[in-house]
Write an enzyme that holds these catalytic residues in place. Sequence first.
Site, PDB file in Angstrom:
ATOM      1  N   HIS A  85       0.809  -1.215   0.000  1.00 25.88           N
ATOM      2  CA  HIS A  85       0.000   0.000   0.000  1.00 25.88           C
ATOM      3  C   HIS A  85       0.847   1.271   0.000  1.00 25.88           C
ATOM      4  O   HIS A  85       0.335   2.349  -0.271  1.00 25.88           O
ATOM      5  CB  HIS A  85      -1.028   0.002   1.144  1.00 25.88           C
ATOM      6  CG  HIS A  85      -0.503   0.409   2.480  1.00 25.88           C
ATOM      7  ND1 HIS A  85      -0.124  -0.493   3.448  1.00 25.88           N
ATOM      8  CD2 HIS A  85      -0.296   1.626   3.017  1.00 25.88           C
ATOM      9  CE1 HIS A  85       0.294   0.166   4.519  1.00 25.88           C
ATOM     10  NE2 HIS A  85       0.192   1.450   4.287  1.00 25.88           N
ATOM     11  N   ASP A 131      -0.122  -7.488   1.579  1.00 29.97           N
ATOM     12  CA  ASP A 131       0.391  -6.115   1.626  1.00 29.97           C
ATOM     13  C   ASP A 131       1.913  -6.139   1.683  1.00 29.97           C
ATOM     14  O   ASP A 131       2.529  -5.809   2.697  1.00 29.97           O
ATOM     15  CB  ASP A 131      -0.209  -5.378   2.833  1.00 29.97           C
ATOM     16  CG  ASP A 131       0.015  -3.875   2.762  1.00 29.97           C
ATOM     17  OD1 ASP A 131       0.524  -3.390   1.736  1.00 29.97           O
ATOM     18  OD2 ASP A 131      -0.331  -3.191   3.753  1.00 29.97           O
ATOM     19  N   GLN A 220       0.715   5.977  11.513  1.00 32.66           N
ATOM     20  CA  GLN A 220       0.808   6.473  10.148  1.00 32.66           C
ATOM     21  C   GLN A 220       2.242   6.906   9.819  1.00 32.66           C
ATOM     22  O   GLN A 220       2.877   7.605  10.607  1.00 32.66           O
ATOM     23  CB  GLN A 220      -0.147   7.657   9.948  1.00 32.66           C
ATOM     24  CG  GLN A 220      -1.550   7.224   9.573  1.00 32.66           C
ATOM     25  CD  GLN A 220      -2.132   6.252  10.550  1.00 32.66           C
ATOM     26  OE1 GLN A 220      -2.167   6.533  11.741  1.00 32.66           O
ATOM     27  NE2 GLN A 220      -2.569   5.107  10.073  1.00 32.66           N
ATOM     28  N   GLY A 221       2.703   6.483   8.664  1.00 34.39           N
ATOM     29  CA  GLY A 221       4.070   6.800   8.253  1.00 34.39           C
ATOM     30  C   GLY A 221       5.050   5.687   8.583  1.00 34.39           C
ATOM     31  O   GLY A 221       6.158   5.651   8.058  1.00 34.39           O
ATOM     32  N   ASP A 222       4.644   4.791   9.468  1.00 37.91           N
ATOM     33  CA  ASP A 222       5.490   3.633   9.786  1.00 37.91           C
ATOM     34  C   ASP A 222       5.257   2.489   8.811  1.00 37.91           C
ATOM     35  O   ASP A 222       6.033   1.528   8.769  1.00 37.91           O
ATOM     36  CB  ASP A 222       5.207   3.136  11.207  1.00 37.91           C
ATOM     37  CG  ASP A 222       5.694   4.117  12.258  1.00 37.91           C
ATOM     38  OD1 ASP A 222       6.781   4.698  12.073  1.00 37.91           O
ATOM     39  OD2 ASP A 222       4.978   4.306  13.259  1.00 37.91           O
ATOM     40  N   SER A 223       4.179   2.573   8.064  1.00 36.70           N
ATOM     41  CA  SER A 223       3.840   1.508   7.117  1.00 36.70           C
ATOM     42  C   SER A 223       5.035   1.104   6.272  1.00 36.70           C
ATOM     43  O   SER A 223       5.849   1.944   5.884  1.00 36.70           O
ATOM     44  CB  SER A 223       2.732   1.970   6.174  1.00 36.70           C
ATOM     45  OG  SER A 223       1.501   1.798   6.781  1.00 36.70           O
TER      46      SER A 223
END
Length: 268
Positions: A85, A131, A220-223
């Site tokens: 993603h 993912d 968020q942003g660690d994905s």
Amino acid sequence: MADTRSRVWSVAGLLAAATLSSGLLASAAGAAESGTAETAVPPIVGGEPAKIADHPWVVYLTDTQGNQFCGGTVAKANKIITAAHCVNGDKPEAVQVVAGRESKQNTDGTVAKVTGIWVHPQYQDANSGSDVAVLTLGQDLPQQPLAVASKDDSALYEAGKTAGVLGWGATAEGGEASETLQKAEVPLTSDADCQKAYPQYKAEAMVCAGFPQGGVDSCQGDSGGPLVVENKLVGIVSTGNGCARPNAPGIYTRVAAYHDDVQKQLDS
Ligand code: ARG
């Protein structure tokens, strides 16, 4: 590029975040949302700054402007494992990999060009699994790669095992991304508990991690970044309901389930 990212961003600001605050990484943003900015929410709940030298294989992804948007893991000198993603639909030229840099504010390490993006062919969205993506770089990195969990590593996925998660993402749900690398430790959740929290949970494609009471999580942003057990990549930061909420562990891609597909990409 950011179906899950933008979706989860819009969820911001629930009460639990204000009281529990936190995240891999928490800051006072939860308090700010509840109108009590500058109250004493510790800058980090459960997480702590980490040294890139201790985790040389953790990298971050930026756009062409240098804005960090996801994490990743060096799995081979010229290959990065990240979340589908994070890069789905992106052209390689739109993504750069920053390796060997602990703080976004300095110029340490390497900014590598991406020459190829493989997204798992079954990937649709983070809620349905697969993912995982592999980036090919235009150069070899000096960083030591991290071993990737395989089918033989089922012991690494036992509920209760402590896993480390690393990233430069938000330090609280709805908060700003971190300037420096952060690390948190979270226990792996049983399939039953994760299923309870998430009806869409697929044990063959995902693994969850977090405390029942919340308080420590990726955000968020660690994905795309690594979830590590015993020096192996067992998970990829994928999704979750908010960040660090009670009874809402983080959802990670179950890396061992994709080992063979990924290995093919590492060998190609
Ligand atoms: N989807 C987010 C991202 O793109 C990661 C969310 C992780 N959430 C969590 N509760 N662990 O950065």
